[in-house]
Design an enzyme around this catalytic site. Structure first.
Site, mmCIF file in Angstrom:
data_model
loop_
_atom_site.group_PDB
_atom_site.id
_atom_site.type_symbol
_atom_site.label_atom_id
_atom_site.label_comp_id
_atom_site.label_asym_id
_atom_site.label_seq_id
_atom_site.Cartn_x
_atom_site.Cartn_y
_atom_site.Cartn_z
ATOM 1 N N ARG A 1 0.843 -1.217 0.000
ATOM 2 C CA ARG A 1 0.000 0.000 0.000
ATOM 3 C C ARG A 1 0.875 1.264 0.000
ATOM 4 N NH1 ARG A 1 -2.659 -3.908 -0.551
ATOM 5 N NH2 ARG A 1 -4.541 -4.523 0.590
ATOM 6 N N SER B 1 -10.156 0.964 4.215
ATOM 7 C CA SER B 1 -9.271 0.752 5.375
ATOM 8 C C SER B 1 -8.655 2.082 5.797
ATOM 9 C CB SER B 1 -8.145 -0.211 5.023
ATOM 10 O OG SER B 1 -8.686 -1.397 4.506
ATOM 11 N N GLU C 1 -3.544 4.591 6.331
ATOM 12 C CA GLU C 1 -3.512 4.360 4.879
ATOM 13 C C GLU C 1 -4.140 5.557 4.148
ATOM 14 O OE1 GLU C 1 -4.550 0.369 3.373
ATOM 15 O OE2 GLU C 1 -5.844 1.388 1.936
HETATM 16 P P1 FAD Z 1 -8.198 10.033 -4.194
HETATM 17 O O1 FAD Z 1 -8.832 9.733 -2.891
HETATM 18 O O2 FAD Z 1 -8.807 11.086 -5.024
HETATM 19 O O3 FAD Z 1 -6.665 10.380 -3.944
HETATM 20 C C1 FAD Z 1 -5.863 9.559 -3.154
HETATM 21 C C2 FAD Z 1 -4.449 10.149 -3.110
HETATM 22 O O4 FAD Z 1 -3.861 10.086 -4.395
HETATM 23 C C3 FAD Z 1 -4.436 11.628 -2.714
HETATM 24 O O5 FAD Z 1 -3.280 11.868 -1.964
HETATM 25 C C4 FAD Z 1 -4.383 12.358 -4.059
HETATM 26 O O6 FAD Z 1 -3.761 13.626 -3.949
HETATM 27 C C5 FAD Z 1 -3.550 11.393 -4.878
HETATM 28 N N1 FAD Z 1 -3.899 11.385 -6.307
HETATM 29 C C6 FAD Z 1 -5.105 11.088 -6.852
HETATM 30 N N2 FAD Z 1 -5.015 11.118 -8.201
HETATM 31 C C7 FAD Z 1 -3.751 11.445 -8.503
HETATM 32 C C8 FAD Z 1 -3.034 11.645 -9.729
HETATM 33 N N3 FAD Z 1 -3.617 11.516 -10.925
HETATM 34 N N4 FAD Z 1 -1.724 11.986 -9.659
HETATM 35 C C9 FAD Z 1 -1.103 12.130 -8.459
HETATM 36 N N5 FAD Z 1 -1.722 11.976 -7.274
HETATM 37 C C10 FAD Z 1 -3.024 11.619 -7.308
HETATM 38 N N6 FAD Z 1 -7.716 0.568 -1.627
HETATM 39 C C11 FAD Z 1 -7.023 -0.569 -1.886
HETATM 40 O O7 FAD Z 1 -5.796 -0.507 -2.118
HETATM 41 N N7 FAD Z 1 -7.621 -1.789 -1.870
HETATM 42 C C12 FAD Z 1 -8.940 -1.936 -1.630
HETATM 43 O O8 FAD Z 1 -9.440 -3.048 -1.660
HETATM 44 C C13 FAD Z 1 -9.707 -0.759 -1.340
HETATM 45 N N8 FAD Z 1 -11.005 -0.855 -1.033
HETATM 46 C C14 FAD Z 1 -11.731 0.269 -0.733
HETATM 47 C C15 FAD Z 1 -13.079 0.154 -0.403
HETATM 48 C C16 FAD Z 1 -13.839 1.268 -0.109
HETATM 49 C C17 FAD Z 1 -15.293 1.114 0.257
HETATM 50 C C18 FAD Z 1 -13.238 2.553 -0.173
HETATM 51 C C19 FAD Z 1 -14.059 3.769 0.090
HETATM 52 C C20 FAD Z 1 -11.895 2.679 -0.477
HETATM 53 C C21 FAD Z 1 -11.115 1.545 -0.755
HETATM 54 N N9 FAD Z 1 -9.754 1.624 -1.071
HETATM 55 C C22 FAD Z 1 -9.044 0.486 -1.353
HETATM 56 C C23 FAD Z 1 -9.073 2.935 -1.077
HETATM 57 C C24 FAD Z 1 -9.216 3.673 -2.450
HETATM 58 O O9 FAD Z 1 -10.288 3.159 -3.191
HETATM 59 C C25 FAD Z 1 -7.944 3.558 -3.285
HETATM 60 O O10 FAD Z 1 -6.841 4.044 -2.578
HETATM 61 C C26 FAD Z 1 -8.060 4.323 -4.615
HETATM 62 O O11 FAD Z 1 -6.942 4.072 -5.423
HETATM 63 C C27 FAD Z 1 -8.202 5.823 -4.413
HETATM 64 O O12 FAD Z 1 -8.519 6.383 -5.668
HETATM 65 P P2 FAD Z 1 -9.133 7.834 -5.792
HETATM 66 O O13 FAD Z 1 -9.147 8.181 -7.249
HETATM 67 O O14 FAD Z 1 -10.430 7.911 -5.101
HETATM 68 O O15 FAD Z 1 -8.029 8.669 -5.037
HETATM 69 P P1 NAP Z 2 -10.244 -10.285 5.351
HETATM 70 O O1 NAP Z 2 -10.477 -11.244 4.213
HETATM 71 O O2 NAP Z 2 -11.209 -10.227 6.477
HETATM 72 O O3 NAP Z 2 -8.783 -10.505 5.927
HETATM 73 C C1 NAP Z 2 -8.238 -9.653 6.941
HETATM 74 C C2 NAP Z 2 -6.816 -9.279 6.551
HETATM 75 O O4 NAP Z 2 -6.041 -10.464 6.525
HETATM 76 C C3 NAP Z 2 -6.788 -8.688 5.159
HETATM 77 O O5 NAP Z 2 -6.608 -7.319 5.290
HETATM 78 C C4 NAP Z 2 -5.667 -9.412 4.430
HETATM 79 O O6 NAP Z 2 -4.536 -8.595 4.181
HETATM 80 C C5 NAP Z 2 -5.231 -10.524 5.362
HETATM 81 N N1 NAP Z 2 -5.409 -11.821 4.677
HETATM 82 C C6 NAP Z 2 -6.535 -12.584 4.624
HETATM 83 N N2 NAP Z 2 -6.295 -13.741 3.937
HETATM 84 C C7 NAP Z 2 -4.987 -13.671 3.541
HETATM 85 C C8 NAP Z 2 -4.154 -14.540 2.788
HETATM 86 N N3 NAP Z 2 -4.589 -15.708 2.310
HETATM 87 N N4 NAP Z 2 -2.870 -14.152 2.569
HETATM 88 C C9 NAP Z 2 -2.412 -12.990 3.039
HETATM 89 N N5 NAP Z 2 -3.164 -12.110 3.750
HETATM 90 C C10 NAP Z 2 -4.431 -12.451 4.008
HETATM 91 O O7 NAP Z 2 -10.111 -8.804 4.736
HETATM 92 P P2 NAP Z 2 -11.214 -7.806 4.210
HETATM 93 O O8 NAP Z 2 -11.218 -6.624 5.062
HETATM 94 O O9 NAP Z 2 -12.492 -8.517 3.913
HETATM 95 O O10 NAP Z 2 -10.568 -7.357 2.832
HETATM 96 C C11 NAP Z 2 -10.451 -8.258 1.778
HETATM 97 C C12 NAP Z 2 -9.420 -7.729 0.784
HETATM 98 O O11 NAP Z 2 -9.843 -6.460 0.258
HETATM 99 C C13 NAP Z 2 -8.062 -7.494 1.413
HETATM 100 O O12 NAP Z 2 -7.063 -7.837 0.480
HETATM 101 C C14 NAP Z 2 -8.050 -6.018 1.701
HETATM 102 O O13 NAP Z 2 -6.753 -5.459 1.640
HETATM 103 C C15 NAP Z 2 -8.910 -5.454 0.582
HETATM 104 N N6 NAP Z 2 -9.596 -4.247 1.047
HETATM 105 C C16 NAP Z 2 -8.865 -3.112 1.144
HETATM 106 C C17 NAP Z 2 -9.451 -1.939 1.551
HETATM 107 C C18 NAP Z 2 -8.648 -0.665 1.574
HETATM 108 O O14 NAP Z 2 -9.224 0.379 1.727
HETATM 109 N N7 NAP Z 2 -7.362 -0.735 1.446
HETATM 110 C C19 NAP Z 2 -10.796 -1.925 1.900
HETATM 111 C C20 NAP Z 2 -11.497 -3.103 1.830
HETATM 112 C C21 NAP Z 2 -10.893 -4.267 1.400
HETATM 113 P P3 NAP Z 2 -4.371 -7.626 2.900
HETATM 114 O O15 NAP Z 2 -5.153 -6.416 3.244
HETATM 115 O O16 NAP Z 2 -2.924 -7.386 2.858
HETATM 116 O O17 NAP Z 2 -4.872 -8.334 1.691
#
Ligand code: FAD
Ligand code: NAP
Length: 336
Positions: A162, A236, A332
């Site tokens: 991340r 997250s 994050e």
């Molecule tokens: P923004 O929120 O608009 O921006 C995020 C950051 O990036 C800010 O610092 C902004 O300045 C910068 N930025 C945006 N665009 C640019 C650009 N073109 N150039 C330079 N900087 C830029 N993330 C995960 O990794 N995995 C997930 O599974 C995941 N699940 C999510 C679920 C939900 C319900 C929500 C609400 C969020 C989740 N996220 C997840 C977080 C988010 O969706 C990601 O980080 C996504 O990439 C953000 O995109 P955005 O366009 O909305 O970015």
């Molecule tokens: P989950 O399945 O309840 O698992 C909890 C955590 O354990 C996850 O965050 C995941 O890490 C880790 N995990 C589970 N199984 C794993 C495996 N087989 N190997 C390695 N790591 C494992 O998680 P959840 O909240 O429902 O999310 C599911 C996936 O969606 C995850 O990958 C999570 O990162 C992603 N997600 C991300 C965001 C965001 O905003 N970043 C929001 C929602 C969901 P990892 O997170 O490293 O995968």
């Protein structure tokens, strides 16, 4: 170019926080971007995509550049791969579905992540065992310092868990214009996460495909995660902490049920959601700021919480995890 003044950012962030932008402009091409940046050098600038990973704790006294550069283009192919370039303003999930509809594999586990293509490299988005870096070829970004467009290959981006060069070492310096992905013509499916396997079974899928894996991910996400359209959140709030073997061993002795996953170079990844839950935060609510009742890693805005209230709740949550487990939670979400 439509420049708006004193604009509410409420519709532009998935936390639904009220904050205002002194100037707001939708950027649809590179020339517009250069024009604004040259004219407004020295002013505060926030680059915004879909606003799904940002927490506003104050107004933007300067410019919000909403990146709306569109376009998806197949730029080359070889026997096994197709190279596809997408503009920063393309919606991420629409791009995933577009690729799946053409049988291009690699993005299926990243289905239904909110936000736009341009932000995806910023934190090397990841879900269900796949990260952006696994399908990344190159990106083009405008350098605010040298006022030039550069191309970054995989090794230039320092992608981590991340994290990337753009989120850490050179935060706010580069504006991503487009990203090129290398997708597979022959799928290599990743169903390493138990939840995907269980959902495929539930769906009675015997031979998974990129479509069924994508659908499984969509089903799981819809069942577990709060929809930002209904309740404000940014996914997250914290990263899952990665700890060394020594700390892991002492914690697993004290907390034998603690989930843990092997990570890079012998380190261990802990589940931040579990740590937070153990501190009693699951479903907590104070005013309109809360900890989601199904996933403790997600902080929520039930209505009119301020960015400061959400931020303070995050600090309290991280503080109690540090106290109980000695583990530091790193945010994050990007805080403005
Ligand atoms: P923004 O929120 O608009 O921006 C995020 C950051 O990036 C800010 O610092 C902004 O300045 C910068 N930025 C945006 N665009 C640019 C650009 N073109 N150039 C330079 N900087 C830029 N993330 C995960 O990794 N995995 C997930 O599974 C995941 N699940 C999510 C679920 C939900 C319900 C929500 C609400 C969020 C989740 N996220 C997840 C977080 C988010 O969706 C990601 O980080 C996504 O990439 C953000 O995109 P955005 O366009 O909305 O970015
Ligand atoms: P989950 O399945 O309840 O698992 C909890 C955590 O354990 C996850 O965050 C995941 O890490 C880790 N995990 C589970 N199984 C794993 C495996 N087989 N190997 C390695 N790591 C494992 O998680 P959840 O909240 O429902 O999310 C599911 C996936 O969606 C995850 O990958 C999570 O990162 C992603 N997600 C991300 C965001 C965001 O905003 N970043 C929001 C929602 C969901 P990892 O997170 O490293 O995968």
């Amino acid at each position: 170019m439509g420049i708006e003044k004193d604009k509410s950012l409420l519709p532009y962030n998935s936390f639904h926080i009220e904050a205002r932008a002194e100037h707001f402009v939708s950027i649809t091409n590179e020339d517009q971007l250069k024009e604004i940046l040259e004219k407004e050098a020295g002013k505060a600038i926030l680059v915004l995509g879909g606003g799904s990973n940002i927490l506003f704790t104050k107004d933007v006294k300067g410019w919000v550049l909403k990146m709306d550069i569109g376009g998806i283009e197949e730029i080359k192919e070889d026997e096994q791969h197709v190279y596809v370039r997408a503009g920063a303003g393309e919606n991420w999930h629409s791009f995933v579905l577009y690729s799946i509809s053409r049988n291009w594999a690699g993005l299926e586990n990243l289905s239904l992540i909110p936000g736009n293509v341009g932000a995806a490299p910023i934190q090397n988005i990841g879900a269900y065992g796949v990260e952006l870096k696994d399908v990344f070829y190159e990106l083009q970004a405008y350098d605010r310092k040298n006022r030039k467009v550069y191309t970054f290959g995989l090794n230039d981006c320092a992608f981590g868990y991340r994290d990337s060069f753009f989120k850490s070492a050179e935060k706010n310096r580069y504006i991503i214009l487009n990203v090129t992905f290398v997708l597979n013509k022959v799928p290599v499916l990743n169903t390493s996460y138990g939840a995907i396997r269980a959902e495929l079974e539930q769906m009675e899928v015997r031979t998974p495909s990129i479509r069924s894996v994508s659908q499984a991910v969509i089903n799981i996400r819809k069942s577990k995660l709060p929809d930002p359209a209904e309740v404000g959140n940014a996914g997250s709030f914290f990263k899952n902490p990665v700890v060394d073997q020594q700390l892991f061993l002492s914690l697993s002795k004290a907390f034998p049920d603690m989930p843990a996953y092997p990570h890079e170079e012998g380190s261990v990844k802990l589940a931040a959601g579990w740590l937070i839950e153990q501190c009693g935060w699951k479903g907590y609510r104070k005013g309109d700021a809360g900890v989601h009742q199904l996933q403790s890693l997600v902080l929520v805005n039930y209505g009119h919480a301020t960015g400061k209230e959400i931020f303070d709740l995050g600090e309290a949550v991280a503080g109690s995890v540090k106290k109980k487990f000695g583990v530091v939670l790193e945010r994050e979400v990007n805080v403005w």
